[in-house]
Enzyme design. Structure first.
Site, mmCIF file in Angstrom:
data_model
loop_
_atom_site.group_PDB
_atom_site.id
_atom_site.type_symbol
_atom_site.label_atom_id
_atom_site.label_comp_id
_atom_site.label_asym_id
_atom_site.label_seq_id
_atom_site.Cartn_x
_atom_site.Cartn_y
_atom_site.Cartn_z
ATOM 1 N N SER A 734 0.836 -1.196 0.000
ATOM 2 C CA SER A 734 0.000 0.000 0.000
ATOM 3 C C SER A 734 0.870 1.245 0.000
ATOM 4 O O SER A 734 2.066 1.209 0.315
ATOM 5 C CB SER A 734 -0.917 0.021 1.222
ATOM 6 O OG SER A 734 -0.154 0.206 2.396
ATOM 7 N N HIS A 735 0.249 2.348 -0.315
ATOM 8 C CA HIS A 735 0.989 3.604 -0.388
ATOM 9 C C HIS A 735 1.661 3.923 0.947
ATOM 10 O O HIS A 735 2.829 4.320 0.979
ATOM 11 C CB HIS A 735 0.046 4.736 -0.782
ATOM 12 C CG HIS A 735 0.683 6.084 -0.767
ATOM 13 N ND1 HIS A 735 1.490 6.537 -1.782
ATOM 14 C CD2 HIS A 735 0.667 7.073 0.158
ATOM 15 C CE1 HIS A 735 1.924 7.744 -1.503
ATOM 16 N NE2 HIS A 735 1.440 8.101 -0.331
ATOM 17 N N MET A 736 0.936 3.766 2.023
ATOM 18 C CA MET A 736 1.505 4.145 3.311
ATOM 19 C C MET A 736 2.649 3.212 3.713
ATOM 20 O O MET A 736 3.597 3.639 4.380
ATOM 21 C CB MET A 736 0.414 4.160 4.385
ATOM 22 C CG MET A 736 -0.685 5.169 4.111
ATOM 23 S SD MET A 736 -0.075 6.837 3.759
ATOM 24 C CE MET A 736 -0.153 7.561 5.398
#
Length: 794
Positions: A734-736
């Site tokens: 995921s981006h985070m």
């Protein structure tokens, strides 16, 4: 002492002691421990007499628990649960005196507050807390938070891994454990006694399996059900029919069955939330999950699913059809019989291991080639899934797909060029709203934004798999892998650097279109509310340059040998460059296509405002309906009013629904146990810091930021100097997760809703990514109880 009285209908709530006294002797489905209670005034006036009366009880020779029973507890507007002290394992007169004094010191000074003394339940089989309805939305689900074991404070303290069981009253349910088999009957009896008001109660299970009621109180802050029970049940039945149909349909996706999940592919729980507003849901489907996702994969050499939707909507709840996802990961060169075997095996594996729902590409499906794929294919043969010929066909197909990504003339490079062309485009905004422009923006975003972005995301997954394979083969260490993956020059790094070096206007021109909820019209853009996201008064330092990955000569030789023996194109340097480029391209693609998404939402807001509709109104419409408007103002106004009213009604129903993160059958819509996910830990670091609830507006500076789900619009968090990060939803890619890895911030991504709720209530957390652990730091209440125990011992 407050004498017992017969329970009446409806039960009149009082203090903890008073309510238990009113129920004593009349409750049929559980027992209540004997008790003695007294006020603070009585204790202060004559503690010796009170002690004599307590010690004179026949049960007083056992271990006791001295509990708070304040008039400020257990109220309809505020429970103050845990605010006041209770002391367990109390023995004898001297310890009772110390414990009572400690409990009274935790009160607010009201002489009419009470202290409740009871025998302690020892050798409990389980304990927990039950809500008569879903606390946050008022949905008519019984919610049972429970844990096995003798410590009856485990659930309320948040120190343990709590199990959560949801079930609808009146449904035929199978309890997840014999320990809680009596909970439905007890909850029904208490519901009759309280006259339909929302309530919650704490319980224990004695060594013989009987239920013990510790306390019952109004469910403070619970929303009143907005949906009549009959309509709610009709919606649940409709969802069940939809799930049954999916299990029997024969779509282009392969296999005889499927599993639905909120995270297996394209992660709707992370990107639009568990219960997205109609506009966000429809926009996500329009731009990605209706057909763009499948078209992109077909361009990369995977099986072509045409216009098969990936996202399944159950009355507004967004799920991914795992059968469609798994089918799309099979190379087009693999014959249908082999592909069907693979998909059937993948679906069955997910059904048997639902905790892998956010890791399907790394733990279940073989979706791209890496240097361990031949061994994984061989294991499929050993398990009887494929024969040797079929395994060879699969390995060859995955090699072809991944080789295409690595080539300079392959689909990945073409998608990078398309993203660059999109970045060069200037968005020209006309003076007035136009349905035609809205349609044009949607088309541009699909063709020039989300389609190439989906390809870049596929290449980034393949790159990460290649790196994982090198770690598994001991060519790279985990630290090497972190450095290589974190070396990508991503948008997040650029944003943090630009925040430190650009003036406010220049920064917002570059990043102002971003918003924390990319598809959520209610989420303000950076340039609409910049002071909410950024502290312009505090000078920021540019981020430290990411460590450069410099492979050792032995590693270069090993990778060169692997590339040659596995038939993959390119040199070691080109492979490492592909890893960094694909991860950077994915993040850059998000930045560019989100410009168009943000413009779409601006156009929707502007179109609504000219006809007198608020942003909240427009969040309840669907993008397809808006794009088909005619331009006739009066006709549009009537049409939008109808859409808003219908959307509000439907969303109210959506908010009342509860369902598991992984849904494998219609029965789970009426009874399910929330899943304990396996958290994705990022970096090898450890940090302890205070908790910052981002949704509540806490300042995240120097804190461990807790947020349910976060897309690129939450990059502003990293400009605040957070110490760590915890999310309820999100995957390893995921981006985070990528941002935290890039910046060296220890993070726990995708911990699950229940664990997230427990940690949200902590004063501070320790995130130990290397040990794959998150630990609550001792809070004041526990410290007070420890002090009482120490004084008792000394």
């Amino acid at each position: 002492m407050h004498s017992s009285v017969s329970a009446v209908l409806p039960l009149e709530f009082g203090t903890k002691a008073e309510t238990l006294a009113r129920l004593a002797g009349s409750l049929r489905t559980a027992s209540i421990l004997p008790q003695y209670s007294f006020t603070v005034a009585e204790w202060q006036r004559n503690p010796r007499t009170v002690l004599m009366r307590v010690c004179g009880r026949p049960w007083a020779r056992r271990a006791l628990i001295v509990r708070s029973s304040s008039r400020n507890e257990d109220q309809a507007t505020s429970s103050n649960a845990g605010r006041y002290l209770s002391v367990s394992d109390v023995y004898g007169r001297d310890e009772i005196r110390l414990a009572v004094d400690a409990v009274i010191r935790s009160f607010d000074g009201d002489p009419e507050d009470q202290v409740l003394v009871q025998p302690q339940l020892h050798d409990a089989l389980a304990s927990g807390v039950v809500s008569s309805c879903e606390p946050s939305c008022g949905g008519p689900y019984r919610v049972v938070n429970w844990t096995p074991g003798t410590d009856t404070s485990e659930v309320t303290s948040g120190r343990s891994c709590v199990q959560t069981w949801y079930f609808l009253p009146g449904a035929q349910v199978v309890p997840p454990s014999a320990a809680v088999a009596g909970i439905p009957a007890l909850t029904d009896e208490l519901a009759r006694l309280v006259g339909g008001r929302p309530f919650e109660f704490e319980f224990g299970v004695d060594p013989d399996g009987g239920l013990v009621l510790f306390q019952i109180r109004p469910l403070a802050g619970a929303d009143s059900p907005a949906i009549p029970p009959q309509r709610h049940r009709a919606a649940v039945d409709e969802c069940a029919r939809r799930v049954r149909a999916l299990l029997t349909e024969s779509p282009p996706a392969l296999g005889a069955e499927t599993v639905l999940g909120v995270m297996p592919d394209w992660n709707p729980a992370e990107m639009i939330g568990l219960r997205p507003r109609p506009l966000a849901l429809s926009l996500y489907r329009e731009l990605i999950t209706d057909d763009v996702w499948a078209h992109s994969r077909a361009r990369y050499g995977y099986r072509d699913l045409g216009s098969t939707p990936l996202l399944v909507e159950l009355h507004g709840l967004a799920y991914i059809d795992a059968r469609a996802s798994f089918t799309s990961f099979v190379p087009a060169s693999v014959d249908e019989a082999t592909a069907r075997k693979l998909v059937t095996h993948y679906v069955r594996t997910l059904r048997e291991n639902p905790h892998l729902h956010d890791k399907i590409e790394f733990a279940i499906a073989l979706s791209s080639y890496d240097f361990t794929i031949p061994q994984r294919a061989e294991r499929l043969c050993e398990e009887g899934v494929l024969d040797e010929r079929e395994a060879e066909v699969l390995v060859r197909g995955l090699r072809e797909v991944t080789s295409g990504m690595l080539r300079d003339d392959g689909p990945f490079r073409r998608d990078v060029e398309a993203i660059d062309r999109l970045a060069a485009r200037t968005i020209v905004r006309p003076a007035a709203f136009s349905p035609r422009r809205l349609s044009a923006l949607l088309d541009q975003c699909r063709r020039h934004g989300t389609l190439p972005f989906a390809g870049a995301a596929r290449a980034a997954f393949a790159a990460t798999a290649l790196v994982r394979g090198l770690v598994e083969l001991d060519v790279l260490t985990p630290a090497d892998a972190d450095t290589l993956l974190g070396s990508a020059n991503t948008v997040g790094t650029a944003l943090q650097r630009d925040f430190a070096t650009l003036d406010r206007a220049s920064f917002l021109r570059r990043y102002g279109h971003l918003r924390p909820g990319t598809y959520d019209i209610l989420s303000s853009r950076y340039d609409e509310d910049p002071d909410r996201y950024f502290d312009w008064t505090r000078p920021a330092s540019p981020p430290s340059p990411a460590p450069v990955f410099r492979p050792r000569p032995a590693q270069v030789r090993a990778v060169r040998k692997l590339l040659a023996s596995h038939g993959l194109p390119g040199s070691p340097g080109q492979l490492f460059l592909f890893v960094a480029d694909s991860i950077a391209a994915r993040e850059y693609g998000k930045l560019q296509f989100s410009r168009l998404v943000s413009e779409i939402l601006f156009e929707v807001r502007r179109g609504g405002e000219r006809l007198g509709f608020t942003v909240d109104d427009m969040s309840h419409t669907a993008i397809g309906d808006l794009a088909s408007l005619t331009g006739d103002c009066w006709a549009e106004r009537r049409r939008i009013a109808e859409l808003v009213e219908r959307g509000r009604e439907r969303y109210a129903l959506t908010e009342s629904l509860c369902a598991p993160a992984v849904l494998s059958g219609p029965g789970q819509l009426t009874s399910f146990v929330a899943m304990h996910g396996e958290t994705n830990f990022v970096t090898q670091s450890r940090v302890a810091a205070r908790v910052a609830d981002i949704a509540a507006g806490d300042d995240p500076t120097g804190a461990i930021a807790l947020i349910r789900a976060a897309d690129p619009g939450y990059d502003w968090l990293f400009t605040k100097g957070i110490a760590g990060l915890v999310t309820a939803y999100g995957g390893a890619n995921s981006h985070m997760a990528i941002r935290a890895l890039e910046l060296g911030i220890p993070a726990a991504i995708g911990v699950g809703e229940n664990q997230f709720q427990h940690w949200l209530g902590a004063d501070a957390l320790e995130v130990d990514a290397a040990a794959k652990a998150v630990r609550p730091v001792t809070v004041a209440g526990h410290a007070r109880e420890a002090a009482v125990r120490e004084s008792r011992v000394s």
